[in-house]
Scaffold this active site. Structure first.
Site, PDB file in Angstrom:
ATOM      1  N   SER A 366      19.940   3.241 -57.295  1.00 50.33           N
ATOM      2  CA  SER A 366      19.967   4.374 -56.372  1.00 50.33           C
ATOM      3  C   SER A 366      21.373   4.942 -56.393  1.00 50.33           C
ATOM      4  O   SER A 366      22.328   4.245 -56.034  1.00 50.33           O
ATOM      5  CB  SER A 366      19.580   3.938 -54.948  1.00 50.33           C
ATOM      6  OG  SER A 366      19.776   4.999 -54.042  1.00 50.33           O
ATOM      7  N   ARG A 367      21.507   6.196 -56.816  1.00 52.02           N
ATOM      8  CA  ARG A 367      22.841   6.769 -56.970  1.00 52.02           C
ATOM      9  C   ARG A 367      23.447   7.191 -55.643  1.00 52.02           C
ATOM     10  O   ARG A 367      24.579   7.657 -55.610  1.00 52.02           O
ATOM     11  CB  ARG A 367      22.779   7.951 -57.942  1.00 52.02           C
ATOM     12  CG  ARG A 367      22.319   7.524 -59.336  1.00 52.02           C
ATOM     13  CD  ARG A 367      22.463   8.629 -60.371  1.00 52.02           C
ATOM     14  NE  ARG A 367      21.945   8.177 -61.642  1.00 52.02           N
ATOM     15  CZ  ARG A 367      20.726   8.440 -62.107  1.00 52.02           C
ATOM     16  NH1 ARG A 367      19.913   9.156 -61.373  1.00 52.02           N
ATOM     17  NH2 ARG A 367      20.330   7.992 -63.270  1.00 52.02           N
ATOM     18  N   VAL A 368      22.696   7.064 -54.555  1.00 57.75           N
ATOM     19  CA  VAL A 368      23.247   7.274 -53.222  1.00 57.75           C
ATOM     20  C   VAL A 368      23.502   5.928 -52.567  1.00 57.75           C
ATOM     21  O   VAL A 368      24.579   5.638 -52.066  1.00 57.75           O
ATOM     22  CB  VAL A 368      22.298   8.144 -52.375  1.00 57.75           C
ATOM     23  CG1 VAL A 368      22.850   8.326 -50.976  1.00 57.75           C
ATOM     24  CG2 VAL A 368      22.082   9.495 -53.044  1.00 57.75           C
TER      25      VAL A 368
END
Length: 514
Positions: A366-368
């Site tokens: 998850s890039r967040v």
């Protein structure tokens, strides 16, 4: 004033309408259907029709123009072709495809045009909006910082989702992709997020199971179900995700929060390829037209967290994609991975071994991530993914030979407990406090004395135990998502007491002998 008889009133109104009418010649373009096949109609005689304009046929069907050639239009039908024949007339409408929006759709099953598919009353729409809408501008967006609690421990602890994020769920056929998305929808029954589930090209039986699961375990009155089954016209299947986003944007644009599950974009890409080939568009890689990336990019770009000045609403997207034998490097998967903000990769080997949800922690991301995690869970799970990754490597090496080192044995035992805790039954979402408690129990070694086969029993009793033994901590997490040191100590005491009830018999006997 005396009452005017109904007939006289009608005569006056009719006379007023006639007097207001503009009399004179009117030019109207009428085209002709040249051929009809496979949900596509080729039309001539409408030189002023624009791209994506809605057209209406003599037999009552509607469609939209998808290709504009010198002498012919390629029109994708949104209804079946029964009664439509070559030689019939067709008119342009000057309109684009619009769908109903508003609270009247909540709890309903509709097709991509907003027509009811259930036995409910007529849908009361708050308005009609075009299916193609521009994505929010950068200036209107805000940072993704609020969590979307899925209730699935492996996701919330390692791959947290945020409101406004686009997270791809990807894996082989029939290994639980839809189950993960449906569990996420079910968990929103206690949140302020409205959910839209859109099925594209799925079997009717599979769609029925998904809807029944939400009705039984979730809050269907806060959901919209958009269904374009495998038997639907290709045009309906193509517009389905765009229509679902428009329905969800109604809530986002009013400062509320929405979640869209797209099941799935692989079938949507196949429909796009089918339409492109039938309308004679040049094929590219794997016979997909060159704009397939743009189609999905402009769709998913509509998911966003809006700034306070723009209302502060959010639209989160969970697109689903299917792999062929785990091949992540195929055309459509690589497109979607590059478009989205991370991917949850499901592994067929884990699924076949009984580890469900079968999330591959090595390739998922998850890039967040931690920016959106609840503070209490972020603090508890900061080392969980690293510990689990080390266990997976050790387990692979120890398959070759026996393990004699006690430290390695302890790491493997801890890793096995992590894997069992991360395994979770379907339709059983966890509260945030339950997730924090389980991760804390793992990290502090409280579960080391519990047999692997008793982990599921402990998880089933956890909620009631915490409500009884650590009610103050439960209330604090529900209010703030945080736990202070005193509350953490109280939760640890409660967890230790629960784990003692499931302690291994050999350890209990050894303690009694001591």
């Amino acid at each position: 004033m005396t009452d005017i008889p109904p007939l006289d009133r009608w005569l006056r109104e009719a006379s007023a309408r006639v007097n207001a009418a503009t009399l004179g010649p009117a030019a109207e373009q009428i085209g002709c259907v040249e051929s009809v096949a496979d949900g596509i109609a080729l039309v001539s005689g409408l030189p002023e029709v624009r791209l994506d304009e809605l057209v209406r046929f003599e037999s009552g069907q509607v469609g939209y123009a998808t290709t504009l050639e010198r002498d012919l239009l390629g029109c994708v039908l949104l209804d079946d072709t029964e009664g439509l024949e070559a030689g019939q007339w067709v008119r342009g409408t000057g309109e684009v495809v619009r769908v109903p929006v508003g609270p009247g759709l909540l709890g309903r099953i509709v097709d991509p045009l907003g027509r009811a598919l259930d036995d409910g009353p007529p849908i009361e729409a708050a308005g009609y909006e075009p299916i193609e809408r521009a994505a929010p501008a950068i200036i209107d967006r805000d940072f993704v910082s609020e969590p979307v609690q899925t209730g699935i421990l492996v996701l919330d602890s390692m791959f947290a989702l945020g409101r406004g994020q686009r997270e791809l769920i990807i894996g082989d056929r029939a290994i639980g992709k839809t189950a993960v998305a449906i569990d996420c929808i079910i968990n929103q029954k206690s949140s302020d997020i409205f959910c839209v589930y859109v099925a594209i090209g799925q079997k009717s039986s599979a769609v029925k199971r998904a809807i029944e699961a939400v009705r039984e375990h979730g809050a269907p009155e806060r959901c919209i179900f958009v269904v374009a089954a495998a038997s639907a016209a290709p045009g309906l299947q193509w517009i389905a995700p765009f229509a679902a986003f428009t329905m969800a944007e109604y809530f986002r644009d009013r400062g509320q929060h929405a979640l869209v599950v797209i099941d799935d974009l692989t079938k949507h890409a196949a429909t796009h390829r089918e339409i492109a080939l039938l309308t004679r568009q040049p094929p590219g890689r794997e016979a997909y037209p060159g704009d397939v990336f743009y189609v999905h990019a402009r769709l998913l770009e509509r998911a966003a967290k809006l700034s306070k000045a723009a209302g502060g609403g959010s639209l989160t997207a969970l697109p689903i994609a299917e792999l062929d034998a785990g091949n992540l490097s195929a055309y459509i998967p690589t497109n979607l991975i590059s478009i989205t903000d991370g991917q949850i990769v499901l592994d067929a080997r884990l699924f076949n071994e009984g580890h469900k949800p079968a999330v591959d922690v090595g390739t998922s991301v998850s890039r967040v991530g931690g920016k959106t995690q609840a503070p209490g869970l972020r603090e508890a799970s900061h080392a969980l993914r690293l510990d689990y990754a080390q266990f997976l490597e050790l387990e692979m090496f120890t398959r070759i030979g026996g393990v004699t080192d006690n430290q390695v044995k302890d790491k493997i035992s801890r890793g096995q407990h992590i894997r069992n805790v991360l395994s979770q039954p379907q339709y059983s979402p966890l509260r945030l406090i339950d997730e924090i408690a389980l991760v804390t129990a793992l990290q502090q070694g409280i579960l080391d004395r519990v047999a692997l086969e008793d982990i599921a029993k402990l998880r089933n009793e956890l909620s009631a135990w915490l409500d009884r033994e650590a009610s103050e901590v439960v209330s604090a997490v529900e209010r703030t998502g945080k736990i202070d040191d005193r509350q953490g100590a109280a939760m640890t005491t409660a967890l230790t007491g629960l784990a003692a009830r499931f302690a291994r018999r050999d350890e209990v006997q050894a303690a009694g002998a001591g």
